[in-house]
Motif scaffolding. Sequence first.
Motif, PDB file in Angstrom:
ATOM      1  N   GLY A 177      21.723  80.631  24.945  1.00 21.13           N
ATOM      2  CA  GLY A 177      21.707  79.267  24.428  1.00 21.13           C
ATOM      3  C   GLY A 177      22.861  78.962  23.505  1.00 21.13           C
ATOM      4  N   TYR A 178      22.892  77.710  23.112  1.00 17.33           N
ATOM      5  CA  TYR A 178      23.946  77.184  22.245  1.00 17.33           C
ATOM      6  C   TYR A 178      23.472  75.824  21.741  1.00 17.33           C
ATOM      7  CZ  TYR A 178      24.921  75.154  26.846  1.00 17.33           C
ATOM      8  OH  TYR A 178      24.790  74.546  28.069  1.00 17.33           O
ATOM      9  N   TRP A 179      24.210  75.256  20.780  1.00 18.64           N
ATOM     10  CA  TRP A 179      23.827  73.964  20.243  1.00 18.64           C
ATOM     11  C   TRP A 179      24.375  72.865  21.136  1.00 18.64           C
ATOM     12  CZ3 TRP A 179      20.478  72.816  16.445  1.00 18.64           C
ATOM     13  CH2 TRP A 179      20.401  71.459  16.051  1.00 18.64           C
ATOM     14  N   VAL A 180      23.459  72.109  21.756  1.00 20.09           N
ATOM     15  CA  VAL A 180      23.851  70.934  22.540  1.00 20.09           C
ATOM     16  C   VAL A 180      23.746  69.729  21.620  1.00 20.09           C
ATOM     17  CG1 VAL A 180      23.337  69.475  24.526  1.00 20.09           C
ATOM     18  CG2 VAL A 180      23.049  71.962  24.691  1.00 20.09           C
ATOM     19  N   PHE A 181      24.868  69.074  21.365  1.00 20.93           N
ATOM     20  CA  PHE A 181      24.881  67.960  20.429  1.00 20.93           C
ATOM     21  C   PHE A 181      23.990  66.828  20.920  1.00 20.93           C
ATOM     22  CE2 PHE A 181      28.540  70.297  19.010  1.00 20.93           C
ATOM     23  CZ  PHE A 181      28.494  70.134  17.636  1.00 20.93           C
ATOM     24  N   GLU A 182      23.395  66.142  19.958  1.00 23.16           N
ATOM     25  CA  GLU A 182      22.396  65.128  20.276  1.00 23.16           C
ATOM     26  C   GLU A 182      22.982  63.914  20.987  1.00 23.16           C
ATOM     27  OE1 GLU A 182      22.954  66.647  17.444  1.00 23.16           O
ATOM     28  OE2 GLU A 182      21.162  66.926  16.217  1.00 23.16           O
ATOM     29  N   SER A 216      15.436  81.250  25.237  1.00 23.49           N
ATOM     30  CA  SER A 216      16.344  80.266  25.819  1.00 23.49           C
ATOM     31  C   SER A 216      16.307  79.023  24.937  1.00 23.49           C
ATOM     32  CB  SER A 216      15.911  79.880  27.236  1.00 23.49           C
ATOM     33  OG  SER A 216      15.589  81.013  28.010  1.00 23.49           O
ATOM     34  N   SER A 217      17.470  78.538  24.512  1.00 15.96           N
ATOM     35  CA  SER A 217      17.461  77.390  23.613  1.00 15.96           C
ATOM     36  C   SER A 217      18.746  76.591  23.707  1.00 15.96           C
ATOM     37  CB  SER A 217      17.259  77.852  22.161  1.00 15.96           C
ATOM     38  OG  SER A 217      17.288  76.740  21.284  1.00 15.96           O
ATOM     39  N   TRP A 218      18.576  75.255  23.724  1.00 15.47           N
ATOM     40  CA  TRP A 218      19.706  74.339  23.576  1.00 15.47           C
ATOM     41  C   TRP A 218      19.764  73.802  22.154  1.00 15.47           C
ATOM     42  CZ3 TRP A 218      17.624  71.843  28.608  1.00 15.47           C
ATOM     43  CH2 TRP A 218      18.163  72.499  29.710  1.00 15.47           C
ATOM     44  N   ALA A 219      19.069  74.475  21.244  1.00 15.56           N
ATOM     45  CA  ALA A 219      19.039  74.052  19.846  1.00 15.56           C
ATOM     46  C   ALA A 219      19.235  75.274  18.950  1.00 15.56           C
ATOM     47  CB  ALA A 219      17.725  73.338  19.522  1.00 15.56           C
ATOM     48  N   VAL A 220      20.215  76.100  19.309  1.00 14.59           N
ATOM     49  CA  VAL A 220      20.497  77.316  18.547  1.00 14.59           C
ATOM     50  C   VAL A 220      22.006  77.450  18.384  1.00 14.59           C
ATOM     51  CG1 VAL A 220      20.570  78.787  20.621  1.00 14.59           C
ATOM     52  CG2 VAL A 220      20.056  79.810  18.401  1.00 14.59           C
ATOM     53  N   ARG A 221      22.431  77.919  17.241  1.00 15.29           N
ATOM     54  CA  ARG A 221      23.863  78.141  17.017  1.00 15.29           C
ATOM     55  C   ARG A 221      24.174  79.611  17.283  1.00 15.29           C
ATOM     56  NH1 ARG A 221      22.109  74.175  13.568  1.00 15.29           N
ATOM     57  NH2 ARG A 221      23.299  72.229  13.785  1.00 15.29           N
ATOM     58  N   VAL A 222      25.303  79.852  17.913  1.00 16.98           N
ATOM     59  CA  VAL A 222      25.602  81.164  18.482  1.00 16.98           C
ATOM     60  C   VAL A 222      26.125  82.126  17.418  1.00 16.98           C
ATOM     61  CG1 VAL A 222      26.945  82.396  20.220  1.00 16.98           C
ATOM     62  CG2 VAL A 222      26.113  80.082  20.694  1.00 16.98           C
ATOM     63  N   PHE A 223      25.429  83.238  17.252  1.00 16.99           N
ATOM     64  CA  PHE A 223      25.935  84.362  16.455  1.00 16.99           C
ATOM     65  C   PHE A 223      25.781  85.619  17.296  1.00 16.99           C
ATOM     66  CE2 PHE A 223      25.715  87.644  13.059  1.00 16.99           C
ATOM     67  CZ  PHE A 223      26.943  87.401  12.476  1.00 16.99           C
ATOM     68  N   ARG A 224      26.560  85.669  18.357  1.00 19.80           N
ATOM     69  CA  ARG A 224      26.603  86.802  19.277  1.00 19.80           C
ATOM     70  C   ARG A 224      27.935  86.712  19.996  1.00 19.80           C
ATOM     71  NH1 ARG A 224      23.722  82.942  22.755  1.00 19.80           N
ATOM     72  NH2 ARG A 224      22.106  82.632  21.203  1.00 19.80           N
TER      73      ARG A 224
END
Length: 393
Positions: free
Chosen positions: A171-176, A266-274
Motif C-alpha cells: 500500500g501507499y497513501w492515495v491522495f484524497e 493492504s491499504s490505500w491509506a498508509v505512508r510507506v516506510f519500507r
Amino acid sequence: MRIRTLRIALNGVTGRMGYRQHLVRSLLPIRDAGGVRLEDGSRVQVEPILVGRRAEKLEELAELHGIEHWTTDADKVIADPEVDIYFDAQVTSRRPAALTAAMKAGKHIFTEKPTAETLDEAVALAGLSEQTGVTVGVVHDKLYLPGLVKLRRLVDEGFFGRILSLRGEFGYWVFEGEIQEAQRPSWNYRKEDGGGITVDMFCHWNYVLEGILGTVDSVTAKATTHIPTRWDEQGNAYEATADDAAYGIFEVTTPGGDSVIAQINSSWAVRVFRDELVEFQVDGTHGSAVAGLRRCVAQQRAHTPKPVWNPDLPATEPFRDQWLDVPANGDLDNGFKLQWEEFIRDVVAGRQHRYGLMSAARGVQLAELGLQSSTEGRTVPVPPLTHEGVAGR
C-alpha cells in the motif's frame, strides 16, 4: 522465412494498467524486438489493435506509438475473424460479457482481474473456457516479478526448511483528490461501481499464496474505510462507499501438508516506510527471506543473530546489514511482458496457459469470503472450487 503475426485486440488500453503495463511495457517492446521467440527458435510477431470508448484518445495513442488499427466498436473487433487474441483491461463490471463474447467467437483471451464481480460469474467464465477450448490466461504479474521469482526459487530449493509464516505489507497513501490529485480513479472507492481494496487485492494475494506457499484454507479479514470522503476527477466531493484498507490472516497448506499462517495488510491509506510498495517476508525453521518487487534478501539459520530484548538500551545491531542479497542468476524482465511472452507461446503451441480462469475464480472467491469474514467477524473456510461451483454446495 515468413513470420506469423498475431493480431491482438486490447480493450481498455486508455486506462492506467492497460496502457502503461500491457501496451507500453509489454506488447510494444515485443513488437519492436521482432516478436516472441518460440521454443523451436522461430518468431511470432504481434500487432496491437487499440480498443476503447474514447476515439480521440485512441487515435492519439495510435499515432504516438505507430499503431495502424484502433476502434471504439468492441463487438466488431471481437467478431473479426482476423483477430487472434482478445485482451481485457476494462472495469470489472464490463469484463464478463466481453470475455464471454470473445470465447464464443473463438478468440484466445488474456485478461486482467478480477474476472467478474461475483463468484458465480467467474466460475461460469471458467466453465465456458473449457467448452470452447480456446487458450485463456489471467494476468498473475506479481509471480513474474524478480523479487518473487527469487523467493519462489528459495522455496523450491528447500532453503526455508519447514515454512512457518508469511507476512505481507502492501500500500501507499492515495491522495484524497481535494488538494492534490488522486493517483487512483474515483470508482475504486465506490462499492456500487465495483471498487474496494479487498476486491482489488485479494485476487492478487490468492495467486501469490498459491504460487509461493500452497492452498488457502481459510481467511480472517477486517475491511474498513479509513477515508470517508474523497474528490473525483472533476473536483467534486463524494462518499467513499468502498473499503480502502483490508487486513487479512490466511491459513495455507503447503504441498507437503504443513500449515502456514499468512498475514497480509493492504491499504490505500498508509505512508510507506519500507523499501518497496509491497514486501513479503517468509520465515522458516532453516532461514528467512524478504522479497519486494525486485529485490530479495535472505538470512540462513547459521547467520541469524541472537538479539536480546532490552527496552532500557538503544538497539545497536545493524539488523538490515545482516541479510544477504539473493542473486537473479538470469535476465528477469518486466513481469507483465514475461507473462505476455509465455501466453503467446502457449497460443501458438495450442496449449493452455498455466494461470487460467479457475485460478481467477479462486481469487474472486477469496475476496468474497474476505468481505464475509469482515462483516461477520469470524474466520471463514475456503472450500474447493470446481467448474460447477463451490464443491459440496
